[in-house]
Scaffold this active site. Structure first.
Site, mmCIF file in Angstrom:
data_model
loop_
_atom_site.group_PDB
_atom_site.id
_atom_site.type_symbol
_atom_site.label_atom_id
_atom_site.label_comp_id
_atom_site.label_asym_id
_atom_site.label_seq_id
_atom_site.Cartn_x
_atom_site.Cartn_y
_atom_site.Cartn_z
ATOM 1 N N LEU A 116 0.753 -1.257 -0.229
ATOM 2 C CA LEU A 116 0.050 -0.233 0.109
ATOM 3 C C LEU A 116 0.892 1.223 0.134
ATOM 4 O O LEU A 116 0.397 2.312 0.407
ATOM 5 C CB LEU A 116 -0.947 0.159 1.018
ATOM 6 C CG LEU A 116 -1.985 -1.150 1.302
ATOM 7 C CD1 LEU A 116 -2.716 -1.078 2.612
ATOM 8 C CD2 LEU A 116 -2.592 -1.163 0.090
ATOM 9 N N SER A 117 2.223 0.941 -0.174
ATOM 10 C CA SER A 117 3.018 1.932 -0.335
ATOM 11 C C SER A 117 3.160 3.111 0.875
ATOM 12 O O SER A 117 3.182 4.268 0.577
ATOM 13 C CB SER A 117 2.788 3.013 -1.653
ATOM 14 O OG SER A 117 4.108 3.664 -1.888
ATOM 15 N N SER A 118 3.758 2.408 1.966
ATOM 16 C CA SER A 118 3.838 3.016 2.957
ATOM 17 C C SER A 118 5.179 3.516 2.822
ATOM 18 O O SER A 118 5.570 5.075 3.384
ATOM 19 C CB SER A 118 4.247 2.198 4.432
ATOM 20 O OG SER A 118 5.215 1.155 4.079
ATOM 21 N N ASP A 163 3.494 5.468 -7.032
ATOM 22 C CA ASP A 163 2.987 5.846 -5.647
ATOM 23 C C ASP A 163 3.138 7.166 -5.241
ATOM 24 O O ASP A 163 2.170 7.960 -4.535
ATOM 25 C CB ASP A 163 4.235 5.057 -4.865
ATOM 26 C CG ASP A 163 4.035 3.456 -5.093
ATOM 27 O OD1 ASP A 163 3.211 3.125 -6.058
ATOM 28 O OD2 ASP A 163 5.239 2.733 -4.741
HETATM 29 C C1 GLA Z 1 5.501 -0.482 -6.794
HETATM 30 C C2 GLA Z 1 6.646 0.799 -7.413
HETATM 31 C C3 GLA Z 1 5.682 1.406 -8.286
HETATM 32 C C4 GLA Z 1 5.014 0.630 -9.158
HETATM 33 C C5 GLA Z 1 4.449 -0.604 -8.808
HETATM 34 C C6 GLA Z 1 3.990 -1.730 -9.689
HETATM 35 O O1 GLA Z 1 4.491 -0.204 -6.003
HETATM 36 O O2 GLA Z 1 6.753 1.594 -6.046
HETATM 37 O O3 GLA Z 1 6.529 2.699 -8.747
HETATM 38 O O4 GLA Z 1 5.909 0.091 -10.082
HETATM 39 O O5 GLA Z 1 5.200 -1.417 -7.946
HETATM 40 O O6 GLA Z 1 3.002 -1.144 -10.661
#
Ligand code: GLA
Length: 367
Positions: A116-118, A163
């Site tokens: 979830l991109s912390s 992200d």
């Molecule tokens: C991670 C990376 C993004 C993207 C996704 C896959 O979240 O940080 O930049 O490449 O994977 O779509």
């Protein structure tokens, strides 16, 4: 009576940045492709004050604490999470903002390493915190790019802009379409009668950085083999014609070409309110991850397979880099509570692991 001594108060400032979900457009963002995502109602807050001794110190109840001198700051080998913060500090310093030190604390409800991109939330929150502390501003896209550079240089992950762009540009009730080539950011209304269910596999993304970078390299090798700078310029017809390239590179390219196409179609379907068809695209995306890009795992596949049998679930796929992390399922809102229960118990029955399954709402971004 002597007047009470006045202790100067250093005002605290705080900044919040949300995590994100990737709805479609997997691994397209470093190939000048298209993505569809959203900011979510979970994120990280950084609150703190400035100091003048050239030290950056930060504390997190989950990750621990660090105190690092900012003179010639370099990526750290201990406390590796500090690199997301220090990378942003280093980028702000190179942008001419003189950062003389700070003490801050991180709090929030965004699980780390879940897809979830912390990491982007931490970078964006750090950047906004420091900009506020030093009374400076950056245009939103510059902010997102600064966070991406920080991740490349300090965390060693060659991520794209998906992200930070979602974390910065997110809009409540809307998906965000982002064209990474033209940098167009467009908001697309997300039907209110649909919900998003996140299911964490409970298996951390081990070696994810290495695997992510390796996959990325394969896509560039595919682009070179096809004679283009970016897979954005490749079509299914091109891939039909060029069956001479290495099968593995062909599979990687097919995934990205397919994802770009699915994002294009998804935007139209969302605008027409065609939720079931949108869900089908999510299913197709996961199949493509499973078979062509090979960034799924047994645990993610199982979560997807269970979710697809649950009434009300319209589509489900892994979200983010893959190699672990979480799945996202699109569900009819009225059936969400039951679906969450069923997904949890179905996975636990088969693995003995109780997964974390929760509903996230689409929320505003940080900027
Ligand atoms: C991670 C990376 C993004 C993207 C996704 C896959 O979240 O940080 O930049 O490449 O994977 O779509």
């Amino acid at each position: 009576m002597a007047a009470r001594e006045r202790v100067p108060r250093i005002p605290a400032v705080s900044a919040f940045a949300p995590g994100r979900v990737e709805l479609l457009g997997n691994h397209t963002d470093y190939q000048e492709g298209l993505v569809l995502g959203a900011a979510i109602d979970r994120g990280l807050t950084i609150r703190g004050t400035s100091r003048e001794d050239g030290v950056a110190s930060m504390r997190s109840s989950l990750m621990g604490e660090f105190a690092v001198s900012l003179a010639g700051v370099q990526p750290q080998t201990a406390n590796r999470w500090s690199n997301y913060v220090l990378g942003v500090v280093a980028e702000l310093i190179s942008a001419g903002i003189s950062i003389r030190g700070f003490s801050a604390e991180i709090s929030g409800n965004l699980p780390a390493r879940s897809g979830l991109s912390s990491s982007a939330a931490l970078e964006v929150a750090t950047a906004l915190f420091l900009l506020k502390l030093y009374h400076r501003e950056l245009p939103p896209m510059e902010l997102a790019k600064l966070c991406q550079r920080a991740e490349h240089r300090f965390a060693g992950v060659k991520s794209g802009l998906l992200d930070p762009v979602m974390s910065v540009f997110g809009r409540s009730g809307h998906a965000i379409f982002f064209d990474t080539r033209t940098e167009e950011v467009r908001i697309v209304p997300f039907p209110n009668d649909l919900s998003l269910i996140i299911a964490e596999s409970g298996i951390e993304r081990e070696l994810s950085d290495g695997k992510y970078n390796a996959r990325r390299e394969e896509t560039f090798a595919a682009a070179r083999a096809l004679g283009v700078n970016a897979l954005r310029d490749v079509s299914f017809a091109d891939l039909e014609r060029r069956n001479d390239i290495e099968p593995i590179l062909r599979r990687r390219a097919l995934h990205i070409v397919g994802e770009n196409e699915r994002v294009r179609r998804a935007v139209v379907l969302l605008e027409q309110g065609k939720a079931a068809e949108f869900g089908e695209l999510m299913n197709a995306s996961h199949e493509s991850s499973r078979k062509l890009f090979e960034n799924s795992t047994t645990a993610l596949d199982l979560l997807v397979d269970i979710a697809r049998e649950i009434p009300g679930v319209l589509g489900t796929r892994l979200t983010g880099a893959g190699f672990g992390g979480a799945t996202i399922s699109l569900c009819q809102r009225s059936r969400t509570d039951a679906a969450v229960q069923q997904l949890r118990s179905g996975y636990e029955k088969q693995t003995g692991i109780a997964p974390s399954v929760f509903v996230c709402e689409i929320a505003d971004g940080a900027a």
